[in-house]
Design a protein around this motif. Structure first.
Motif, PDB file in Angstrom:
ATOM      1  N   GLN A  89     115.711 101.712 114.583  1.00  0.00           N
ATOM      2  CA  GLN A  89     114.458 101.022 114.928  1.00  0.00           C
ATOM      3  C   GLN A  89     114.737  99.905 115.907  1.00  0.00           C
ATOM      4  O   GLN A  89     115.697  99.142 115.747  1.00  0.00           O
ATOM      5  CB  GLN A  89     113.786 100.440 113.678  1.00  0.00           C
ATOM      6  CG  GLN A  89     112.466  99.740 113.971  1.00  0.00           C
ATOM      7  CD  GLN A  89     111.858  99.083 112.734  1.00  0.00           C
ATOM      8  OE1 GLN A  89     112.573  98.721 111.810  1.00  0.00           O
ATOM      9  NE2 GLN A  89     110.553  98.927 112.710  1.00  0.00           N
ATOM     10  N   GLN A  90     113.902  99.777 116.912  1.00  0.00           N
ATOM     11  CA  GLN A  90     113.996  98.691 117.881  1.00  0.00           C
ATOM     12  C   GLN A  90     112.970  97.624 117.524  1.00  0.00           C
ATOM     13  O   GLN A  90     111.786  97.910 117.337  1.00  0.00           O
ATOM     14  CB  GLN A  90     113.740  99.220 119.288  1.00  0.00           C
ATOM     15  CG  GLN A  90     113.997  98.196 120.381  1.00  0.00           C
ATOM     16  CD  GLN A  90     113.875  98.811 121.759  1.00  0.00           C
ATOM     17  OE1 GLN A  90     113.947 100.022 121.910  1.00  0.00           O
ATOM     18  NE2 GLN A  90     113.696  97.984 122.775  1.00  0.00           N
ATOM     19  N   SER A 128     102.129 101.002 107.966  1.00  0.00           N
ATOM     20  CA  SER A 128     102.921 102.140 108.438  1.00  0.00           C
ATOM     21  C   SER A 128     101.971 103.210 108.968  1.00  0.00           C
ATOM     22  O   SER A 128     101.094 103.683 108.242  1.00  0.00           O
ATOM     23  CB  SER A 128     103.746 102.730 107.292  1.00  0.00           C
ATOM     24  OG  SER A 128     104.501 101.738 106.628  1.00  0.00           O
ATOM     25  N   SER A 134     112.042 104.711 115.259  1.00  0.00           N
ATOM     26  CA  SER A 134     110.848 103.874 115.209  1.00  0.00           C
ATOM     27  C   SER A 134     110.872 102.819 116.302  1.00  0.00           C
ATOM     28  O   SER A 134     111.855 102.077 116.456  1.00  0.00           O
ATOM     29  CB  SER A 134     110.755 103.194 113.834  1.00  0.00           C
ATOM     30  OG  SER A 134     109.614 102.369 113.743  1.00  0.00           O
ATOM     31  N   GLY A 135     109.780 102.766 117.090  1.00  0.00           N
ATOM     32  CA  GLY A 135     109.595 101.692 118.061  1.00  0.00           C
ATOM     33  C   GLY A 135     110.559 101.704 119.223  1.00  0.00           C
ATOM     34  O   GLY A 135     110.717 100.684 119.904  1.00  0.00           O
ATOM     35  N   THR A 172     112.334 103.880 102.349  1.00  0.00           N
ATOM     36  CA  THR A 172     112.303 104.639 103.601  1.00  0.00           C
ATOM     37  C   THR A 172     112.291 106.131 103.316  1.00  0.00           C
ATOM     38  O   THR A 172     111.545 106.893 103.946  1.00  0.00           O
ATOM     39  CB  THR A 172     113.520 104.281 104.470  1.00  0.00           C
ATOM     40  OG1 THR A 172     113.526 102.866 104.724  1.00  0.00           O
ATOM     41  CG2 THR A 172     113.499 105.023 105.788  1.00  0.00           C
ATOM     42  N   SER A 189     112.490  99.577 107.722  1.00  0.00           N
ATOM     43  CA  SER A 189     111.813  99.926 108.970  1.00  0.00           C
ATOM     44  C   SER A 189     110.371  99.430 108.989  1.00  0.00           C
ATOM     45  O   SER A 189     109.761  99.332 110.053  1.00  0.00           O
ATOM     46  CB  SER A 189     111.833 101.443 109.186  1.00  0.00           C
ATOM     47  OG  SER A 189     111.084 102.112 108.197  1.00  0.00           O
ATOM     48  N   GLN A 190     109.818  99.095 107.819  1.00  0.00           N
ATOM     49  CA  GLN A 190     108.450  98.586 107.731  1.00  0.00           C
ATOM     50  C   GLN A 190     108.406  97.096 107.403  1.00  0.00           C
ATOM     51  O   GLN A 190     107.340  96.545 107.133  1.00  0.00           O
ATOM     52  CB  GLN A 190     107.672  99.369 106.657  1.00  0.00           C
ATOM     53  CG  GLN A 190     107.721 100.870 106.827  1.00  0.00           C
ATOM     54  CD  GLN A 190     107.243 101.341 108.185  1.00  0.00           C
ATOM     55  OE1 GLN A 190     106.302 100.797 108.747  1.00  0.00           O
ATOM     56  NE2 GLN A 190     107.883 102.365 108.726  1.00  0.00           N
ATOM     57  N   CYS A 227     107.373 105.627 119.671  1.00  0.00           N
ATOM     58  CA  CYS A 227     108.503 105.695 120.600  1.00  0.00           C
ATOM     59  C   CYS A 227     108.064 106.256 121.955  1.00  0.00           C
ATOM     60  O   CYS A 227     107.160 107.092 122.030  1.00  0.00           O
ATOM     61  CB  CYS A 227     109.611 106.597 120.049  1.00  0.00           C
ATOM     62  SG  CYS A 227     110.467 105.945 118.598  1.00  0.00           S
ATOM     63  N   GLU A 278     105.267  93.842 117.932  1.00  0.00           N
ATOM     64  CA  GLU A 278     105.406  95.215 117.463  1.00  0.00           C
ATOM     65  C   GLU A 278     104.046  95.916 117.415  1.00  0.00           C
ATOM     66  O   GLU A 278     103.922  97.081 117.812  1.00  0.00           O
ATOM     67  CB  GLU A 278     106.079  95.239 116.093  1.00  0.00           C
ATOM     68  CG  GLU A 278     107.510  94.730 116.102  1.00  0.00           C
ATOM     69  CD  GLU A 278     108.377  95.415 117.136  1.00  0.00           C
ATOM     70  OE1 GLU A 278     108.356  96.667 117.222  1.00  0.00           O
ATOM     71  OE2 GLU A 278     109.051  94.706 117.906  1.00  0.00           O
TER      72      GLU A 278
END
Length: 584
Positions: free
Chosen positions: A426-427, A124, A408-409, A337, A115-116, A393, A561
């Protein structure tokens, strides 16, 4: 093994040097990036931090990626960063002074914390709010701690640190490190950390001083045999912070112009080597030469790797190597994560929550039900399970995040969006042009995986999981074979979650009538819990253009992002952030 050094560490109460900001002792801070897209984005993020006053305006800030898209390892990345910092200082400063340089490794590919991956673990957003609603990131907190630790740093020094840790120093601390050669920051931790980290062994157990052994991910029996276990069952864990004095820094700079290390700075064929297994283990006689040369190497050319090791040994073997300790210091590792979530969602008794002032509602608007954590988000209604984290989000309608989930996102106008326990969603926007518009009309990928999934585990192994389920069950539910998931060029040994093409591209515009019927966004989660997957849906998924986590690192847009994060922050400012009530 032999090691002689002049190492003195002064630690004394000093109320003036509490948690308050201290002056930055560095002339330059250089941050490494996984690719050029990241590096360009990092430039903007560093400048924004200077504008907010998080980083000083007087310090030169530089970001750099490995040369020519090659991966040159942590050792090669360190040399490349040092060379870039020195080059920038020479062109921007009037004199060639003995500069103090801080190198921060931002997390590489972040394979174990996908995710990062696109933006890097260093960035983060944590649930710790600073000036202007800025949510501090690991890079911010690491810099502030290192500014304190390195106040007495000698001119010409070069400090290297990793951003996958949070360091916690006592508030009343005045540290003045005086050490010849190279020193590493050691922190006492439970022996369970030993098999996953580097461990120092010094001449006086439990204290700083000359390093006699430097173990790398040793088992508990190996730690015991090496004398690494302290009487209370603790070990001296490598914190990821290493400092080189002026003489040893000069040696590193000289290596940049010599083969094979010139390949680390773009002057020759790329050469890969590591900071710890190659540079650190060559220091101070902690190994015999035969032991050192027989260690596994990182470069694909054994002859070059051997030549590099020979040169490192000749240059560094007599360099003093010592460990420095800060009493009562602690650290939290943010390598996965699950570790990142645990650090942010701990209770009031968690020492890191108390030390960093982490809050459940960090610069967010909305009042979802539940006990999870929100960071830089606008959340209309919704349910948030205990230990869940929502970051960057904007969510409306009927949505929920189960216990231990990560969102996330997300900027989906999606009804009935329910993420199960311990699932990460996550997007990520595709495309890499600077200034890409992060509106929902673009093409995105929705990543879905398990928070606890072992990213590097080969899919057929007993430990491998996808969304917490076995790969066999997931593939059966989707009517897929391994050859549908991995291209032929990916070897059987490398077939894992990092290289698996699982995540379809989604065209999120509702205005484009040529867009095919959209796939259910949480299809992998449905398959994992053995929910209904219609044959037509499974076939559409198999035929769709899908990306692996590895491919997304190259195809996604960090600039988009980061821009999306700022757009969410603007929306929070417009609506008004909720009170940052303390963890209970």
């Amino acid at each position: 093994p032999r090691n002689t050094t002049n190492c003195a560490v002064s630690l004394r109460p000093c109320m003036a040097m509490s948690a308050k900001a201290v002056e930055c002792p560095f002339d330059c801070i250089v941050v490494t990036a996984a690719n050029e897209r990241q590096a360009r984005s990092y430039d903007a993020e560093l400048q924004r931090r200077q504008q907010l006053g998080v980083l000083p305006e007087s310090t030169l800030l530089v970001s750099v990626a490995d040369p020519r898209g090659a991966r040159v390892g942590s050792g090669g990345g360190t040399l490349n960063a040092l060379m870039a910092a020195v080059s920038c200082l020479r062109s921007s400063r009037e004199s060639n002074a003995a500069w103090k340089i801080l190198c921060i490794h931002s997390g590489g590919d972040s394979q174990r914390s996908p995710s990062q991956s696109v933006c890097g673990k260093a960035w983060s957003a944590l649930n710790c709010v600073g000036p202007g609603g800025h949510c501090y990131a690991p890079i911010d907190l690491l810099c502030l701690r290192l500014f304190r630790l390195c106040q007495g740093l000698a001119p010409g020094s070069f400090v290297v640190a990793s951003c996958d840790v949070l360091l916690m120093f006592p508030d009343a601390m005045d540290a003045s490190v005086i050490a010849d050669g190279v020193w590493g920051l050691a922190i006492e931790a439970d022996q369970s950390f030993g098999p996953h980290h580097g461990v120092y062994v010094t001449g006086t157990p439990g204290q700083g001083g000359p390093v006699t052994k430097f173990l790398q991910k040793a088992s508990i029996p190996e730690l015991t045999e090496a004398g690494a276990l302290l009487p209370d069952g603790q070990v001296l864990v490598d914190s990821g912070v290493v400092a080189f004095d002026e003489k040893s820094t000069t040696t590193l700079l000289q290596l940049c112009s010599e083969p094979p290390f010139d390949g680390c700075v773009g002057a020759a064929e790329p050469f890969r080597f590591e900071l710890y297994s190659d540079i650190m283990l060559a220091l101070g006689g902690v190994l015999r030469k035969e032991e050192y040369l027989s260690l596994p190497d990182a470069d694909k050319n054994p002859a070059r790797a051997r030549a590099g090791r020979e040169r490192l040994w000749d240059r560094l073997e007599k360099t003093p190597f010592s460990a420095v300790m800060v009493p009562t210091a602690k650290f939290a590792h943010l390598g996965t994560t699950a570790e990142l979530l645990a650090a942010q969602t701990g209770g009031i008794d968690d020492p890191f929550v108390r030390h960093f002032g982490l809050v459940p509602r960090a610069f967010s608007h909305g009042s979802p039900q539940g006990e999870g954590v929100c960071v830089n988000s606008v959340l209309v209604s919704g349910d948030l399970g205990a230990g869940a984290l929502v970051e960057h989000c904007i969510l409306r309608g009927s949505w929920s995040a189960g216990p231990g989930a990560l969102l996330s996102g997300l900027r989906l106008e999606q009804q009935d969006f329910h993420v199960g326990p311990n699932i990460a969603v996550q997007q990520v926007a595709l495309g890499g042009a600077v200034g890409d518009n992060p509106d929902v009309g673009g093409t995105y990928v929705l990543l879905v995986f398990g928070v606890q999934d072992p990213i590097k585990a080969q899919y057929a192994s007993s430990k491998a999981r996808l969304c917490g389920a076995s790969w066999h069950d997931i593939l059966a539910a989707l009517g897929a074979t391994p050859d549908d998931i991995w291209p032929a060029e990916v070897s059987e040994a490398d077939r894992n979650l990092w290289t698996a093409r699982l995540h379809p591209a989604l065209q999120l515009s509702t205005e484009n009538e040529t867009v095919p019927l959209q796939l259910p966004p949480l299809l992998l989660q449905t398959a994992a819990i053995k929910g209904p997957v219609p044959a037509e849906t499974a076939e559409s998924w198999r035929l769709a253009k899908r990306y692996s986590l590895k491919e997304l690192l190259a195809e996604a847009s960090p600039a988009t992002e980061f821009e999306w994060r700022q757009r969410v922050a603007q929306e929070v400012r417009k609506l008004g952030p909720d009170p940052e009530w303390p963890v209970v």
